[in-house]
Design a protein around this motif. Structure first.
Motif, PDB file in Angstrom:
ATOM      1  N   ARG A  13      30.178  67.763  18.959  1.00  0.00           N
ATOM      2  CA  ARG A  13      29.609  68.769  20.143  1.00  0.00           C
ATOM      3  C   ARG A  13      30.657  68.887  21.367  1.00  0.00           C
ATOM      4  N   GLY A  14      31.874  68.357  20.880  1.00  0.00           N
ATOM      5  CA  GLY A  14      33.140  68.277  21.940  1.00  0.00           C
ATOM      6  C   GLY A  14      32.810  67.547  23.301  1.00  0.00           C
ATOM      7  N   ASN A  15      31.994  66.545  23.212  1.00  0.00           N
ATOM      8  CA  ASN A  15      31.497  65.463  24.173  1.00  0.00           C
ATOM      9  C   ASN A  15      32.421  64.159  23.853  1.00  0.00           C
TER      10      ASN A  15
ATOM     11  N   GLY B 257      52.344  68.263  31.964  1.00  0.00           N
ATOM     12  CA  GLY B 257      52.360  69.585  32.365  1.00  0.00           C
ATOM     13  C   GLY B 257      53.205  70.016  33.469  1.00  0.00           C
ATOM     14  N   LEU B 258      54.270  69.265  33.876  1.00  0.00           N
ATOM     15  CA  LEU B 258      55.262  69.456  34.933  1.00  0.00           C
ATOM     16  C   LEU B 258      56.705  69.843  34.613  1.00  0.00           C
ATOM     17  N   PRO B 259      56.837  70.895  33.700  1.00  0.00           N
ATOM     18  CA  PRO B 259      58.316  71.066  32.946  1.00  0.00           C
ATOM     19  C   PRO B 259      59.182  71.096  34.193  1.00  0.00           C
TER      20      PRO B 259
ATOM     21  N   GLY C 118      44.599  67.361  26.928  1.00  0.00           N
ATOM     22  CA  GLY C 118      44.325  67.980  25.630  1.00  0.00           C
ATOM     23  C   GLY C 118      44.644  69.601  25.414  1.00  0.00           C
ATOM     24  N   GLU C 119      44.727  70.124  26.470  1.00  0.00           N
ATOM     25  CA  GLU C 119      45.008  71.613  26.425  1.00  0.00           C
ATOM     26  C   GLU C 119      46.487  71.860  27.061  1.00  0.00           C
TER      27      GLU C 119
ATOM     28  N   THR D 169      53.563  76.940  27.509  1.00  0.00           N
ATOM     29  CA  THR D 169      52.658  78.140  27.505  1.00  0.00           C
ATOM     30  C   THR D 169      51.294  77.436  28.204  1.00  0.00           C
ATOM     31  N   ARG D 170      51.022  76.056  28.477  1.00  0.00           N
ATOM     32  CA  ARG D 170      49.919  75.504  29.145  1.00  0.00           C
ATOM     33  C   ARG D 170      50.419  74.451  29.800  1.00  0.00           C
TER      34      ARG D 170
END
Length: 649
Positions: free
Chosen positions: A212-214, A268-270, A375-376, A381-382
């Motif tokens: 359940r994604g938890n 996440g910091l290109p 994880g995203e 692109t993210r």
């Protein structure tokens, strides 16, 4: 009861009739060919009772693709049965396999399992073989309604199914679907029998997934499959996947030395490498030229702001999950900038404005920061830090339509410049049931109406997506399909009556009274990072000449041609073309191969003949393949390349 057919004809049936009963009432051949149906626009199977008065269509084996979601879900059940048989063949008891959820998704399905021993990727072909054997058995799917007590009695030993069942309302019918000796808790719908399911399917991968994604719950094993109505569609899909791997912007970003994401700098910091910086600067120069021609003024704002700024705008409250935590400085709280618009509002408010000053068009390539879960994150692109090609227009009500149409024209021009011609337009409106939206209903209605009128005036096809608006106003999104058939939401235009209200900004009208301006938010690229990531994959790294970080490679055949090559390089560089000479000791063919791998669009090969006549031999990469020309006058070629660069051909 009665139902209505597509031609409007009424069909009288017994109470509780199913789509199969409707097919039988029309004719035995249709009943034999029927696979599924729609009732009032919703997909249903042949076993589920139809609502009285429903408008129905029957889906047959002539058009199985119309029921793709149904056959994909049914194949998920077949896979689940096959996994059970696979483990029984290995000596495990039938109840050793526990099952979580298993929905159909775009192009296929997935199913979560709690398995007695892990399933390996190399086991998937065997599961596929068992699935095909189950299809050959032509097992009927049967549907049965049961009480909650019966459902718990059936699945009491399965903690995942039992948890789902206990959460269902006591008065809600619970349905089981069975094929052969396999029964599962399921709402449906399903095909009538396994033999009717298409054989164009493939199991793709397996991975871990929290129940359940938890993350506090057990990790289950998830198996993904894809399926299509025909083998041709499956083959095309698998080909696109292979192309997508080759075009992956993370892979090409490394190979072409465009960007790097360093864990020591932060996830996440290109960081843009020299080649990527050229690409980024070409994009910004292109858009700045377009904006200048349309009367935009450039501004620059800081990367942090006082927390009160974002509280006033509403971004702090409405995007709390994606904001970075505030920091305290000299008894004040500051936050990394999540949006540029509040800063631009304050620039507008920095001096009095007259109706003669409007519209005011403020543009900024402004870097913003938003928290994304690890994880995203995905390449460019993210990300957590990105630069928006942001602009905010402040206009009078009588100027709104013309300004919106001008922004629409600019955004379409941007997309077409990059060959992104397959675009659909999505109008995001307010969902009246959602409390996140701010501002007066009249303003919302006016803004939504004006967006739709503008889109209709230029004849663009659009869809309306209730609930997709920003918290302060409706928007028009540009959804682009790339060369691999994937859809990306890129540019956006938003009409906003509310931020001017929240910040209490105004202009002095012709009547001498204060009036409230209307804001337009717009970003044709969306963000430079995401746009470049998509662009890399759209072009496969083969950028057109004007965008390519390395535009021209000059390849001397022998060392005696190096001096001529350097002279040509100097001329091209002086003219503004990014040029380099490969003076390595490699043979000519190896140099050409190196330039090919670097995806340099134009290669100039020079030898004795070229040197004597101030000529070059040209080898050029094009979408259609390689184009070669020999004995081209260098001055003519230079003029040609400069014209292509200037016009962004």
């Amino acid at each position: 009861m009665h139902v209505f057919l597509p031609d409007g004809k009424q069909l009288d049936l017994q109470q509780g009739a199913t789509a199969l009963d409707a097919a039988r009432a029309i004719g035995p051949r249709l009943a034999q060919d029927a696979l599924a149906a729609t009732a009032n626009g919703d997909l249903v199977d042949l076993m589920t009772p139809l609502p009285d008065g429903a408008r129905i269509t029957l889906i047959t084996k002539k058009n199985p693709g119309e029921a793709a979601a149904v056959f994909r879900h049914s194949l998920g059940h077949v896979m689940s049965q096959a996994v059970g048989e696979f483990y029984r063949a290995k000596g495990h008891p039938a109840d050793a396999v526990k099952r979580g959820v298993g929905p159909s998704i775009e192009n296929g399905w997935y199913q979560d399992f709690d398995l007695p021993e892990p399933l390996r990727e190399e086991d998937l072909p065997e599961i596929e073989r068992i699935m095909r054997e189950i299809l050959s058995r032509n097992l009927d799917f049967s549907r049965r309604e049961v009480s909650k007590a019966e459902a718990l009695a059936q699945f009491g030993g399965d903690p995942y199914k039992a948890e789902l069942i206990r959460e269902l309302p006591d008065d809600e019918p619970i349905t089981f679907y069975t094929q052969g000796d396999y029964t599962d808790l399921c709402r449906g719908p399903h095909f009538p029998r396994t033999g009717a399911l298409p054989g164009a399917f493939k199991l793709m991968s397996t991975s871990g997934a929290y129940w359940r994604g938890n993350e506090k719950n057990p990790i289950l094993q998830r198996i993904y499959g894809v399926a299509f109505a025909t083998q041709k569609e499956l083959d095309e899909y698998l080909h696109r996947l292979e192309e997508a791997k080759k075009r992956d912007h993370r892979k090409l970003g490394r190979e072409l030395e465009l960007f790097v994401i360093d864990p020591l700098v932060g996830k996440g910091l290109p960081m843009w490498l020299p080649n990527g910086t050229i690409l980024r600067e070409e994009l910004t120069r292109f858009l700045r030229e377009q904006q200048f021609a349309r009367g935009y003024q450039g501004v620059v704002t800081p990367n942090i702001g006082n927390l009160e700024l974002y509280k006033t705008s509403g971004h702090y409250q409405n995007y709390s999950d994606s904001n970075f935590s505030p920091i305290t400085v000299d008894d004040e709280q500051y936050m990394l900038k999540p949006m540029n618009c509040p800063h631009h509002v304050r620039i507008y408010a920095s001096k009095p404005r007259s109706y003669r000053d409007l519209p005011v068009r403020l543009a900024e390539f402004g870097t913003v920061y938003r928290y994304e879960q690890s994880g995203e994150l995905n390449g460019l692109t993210r990300v957590r830090g990105f630069t928006q090609d942001d602009a905010h227009l402040f206009c009078r009500p009588d100027q709104l339509k013309a300004e919106f149409l001008n922004v629409l024209d600019l955004t379409v021009l941007v997309l077409r410049t990059f060959g992104m011609n397959d675009v659909r337009f999505r109008v995001g409106t307010r969902d009246p049931e959602n409390t996140k939206y701010v501002g007066a209903e009249d303003n919302w209605n006016a803004a939504e109406r004006q967006i739709i009128e503008a889109v209709e005036e230029v004849g663009l096809p659009y869809s309306i997506e209730p609930g997709d608006a920003a918290f302060y106003g409706p928007k028009l999104d540009f959804v682009v399909r790339d060369v691999l058939g994937r859809e990306w939401q890129l540019g956006t235009i938003q009409v906003d009556y509310n931020l001017p209200e929240r910040f209490d900004i105004s202009y002095v009208g012709e009547d001498g009274a204060d009036h409230r301006p209307i804001m337009i938010h717009r970003a044709p690229f969306g963000s430079l990072e995401r746009f470049v990531g998509i662009l890399i994959e759209h072009y496969g790294g083969d950028f057109p000449l004007w965008l390519a970080p390395r535009q021209v490679a000059i390849i001397p055949i022998a060392d005696r041609h190096n001096e001529y090559a350097y002279a040509l390089e100097a001329e091209l560089r002086a003219a503004g073309l990014r040029t380099e000479v490969d003076d390595s000791s490699n043979r000519m063919n190896a140099k050409v191969r190196a330039a090919e791998l670097s995806k340099i669009p134009v290669m100039l090969i020079v030898g004795d003949k070229e040197q004597e006549g101030r000529q070059v031999s040209v080898r050029e990469r094009t979408p259609e393949g390689h184009k070669e020309r020999k004995g081209v006058a260098f001055d003519d070629l230079k003029a040609e390349l400069l014209e292509r660069y200037r016009t962004r051909a």
